[in-house]
Design an enzyme around this catalytic site. Structure first.
Site, PDB file in Angstrom:
ATOM      1  NE  ARG A  64      -7.191  -2.072   3.070  1.00  0.00           N
ATOM      2  CZ  ARG A  64      -6.003  -1.449   2.597  1.00  0.00           C
ATOM      3  NH1 ARG A  64      -5.912  -1.363   1.695  1.00  0.00           N
ATOM      4  NH2 ARG A  64      -5.475  -1.480   3.439  1.00  0.00           N
ATOM      5  CD  GLU A 101       3.396   0.460   6.482  1.00  0.00           C
ATOM      6  OE1 GLU A 101       1.742  -0.710   6.245  1.00  0.00           O
ATOM      7  OE2 GLU A 101       2.730   1.424   6.815  1.00  0.00           O
TER       8      GLU A 101
END
Length: 176
Positions: A64, A101
């Protein structure tokens, strides 16, 4: 009543619970990029602090970051550097591995993507823990260039990514 620009962008961010895994609330930017007015608004405010700055290139993180990074590069009149996942670039590469994460990953760039004298603005859609962004800084610096600043559409404040990126300047449009 007219909405401010941040509210206009915020209403185009869709929350997707439990993606890509249980417990993650994914911030989906596809409604924002689908709408030409909010896409243009986001890019305008993303680059605003950097107009006239001595930036020589914009680097975007796969995938993105390519959307916002290439548009930012176009608007700033500089070249674009794609920071890719392994095996996607056809020439000799420099690479950096890092923790996410929710897993691990590696970023690569062509060895001649930037170098001494270059000042690079790093762009991505989202700043969470800062792992991808920190690895991107390391990759750009391994190539001999300077990280000028980082810019994000969304910052998840509670995950502490901004602190992990210190001392680099960080600019984010929306805070969640």
């Amino acid at each position: 009543m007219t909405m401010d620009w941040q509210s206009r962008l915020r209403e185009k961010i869709r929350n997707i619970p439990d993606f890509p895994k249980l417990g993650i609330l994914f911030k989906d930017i596809t409604p924002l990029v689908r709408d030409p007015a909010t896409l243009r608004l986001a890019v305008h405010h993303l680059i605003h602090p950097f107009v006239g700055a001595p930036i020589t290139a914009v680097a975007g993180m796969e995938a993105r970051g390519f959307i916002f990074g290439s548009l930012a590069a176009w608007e700033l009149g500089v070249g674009f550097i794609p920071l890719r996942k392994p095996g996607k670039l056809p020439y000799d590469v420099q690479s950096v591995s890092y923790a996410l994460e929710y897993g691990e990953n590696t970023l690569e760039a062509h060895i001649d993507a930037c170098g001494p004298g270059d000042r690079v603005l790093l762009v991505d859609d989202l700043l969470a823990t800062g792992g991808t962004a920190r690895a991107s800084c390391e990759l750009v610096e391994r190539l001999g260039a300077e990280v000028y600043a980082l810019a994000f559409v969304i910052e998840l404040d509670e995950l502490g990514g901004r602190q992990r990126l210190s001392p680099y300047p960080v600019h984010s449009l929306l805070h969640f």
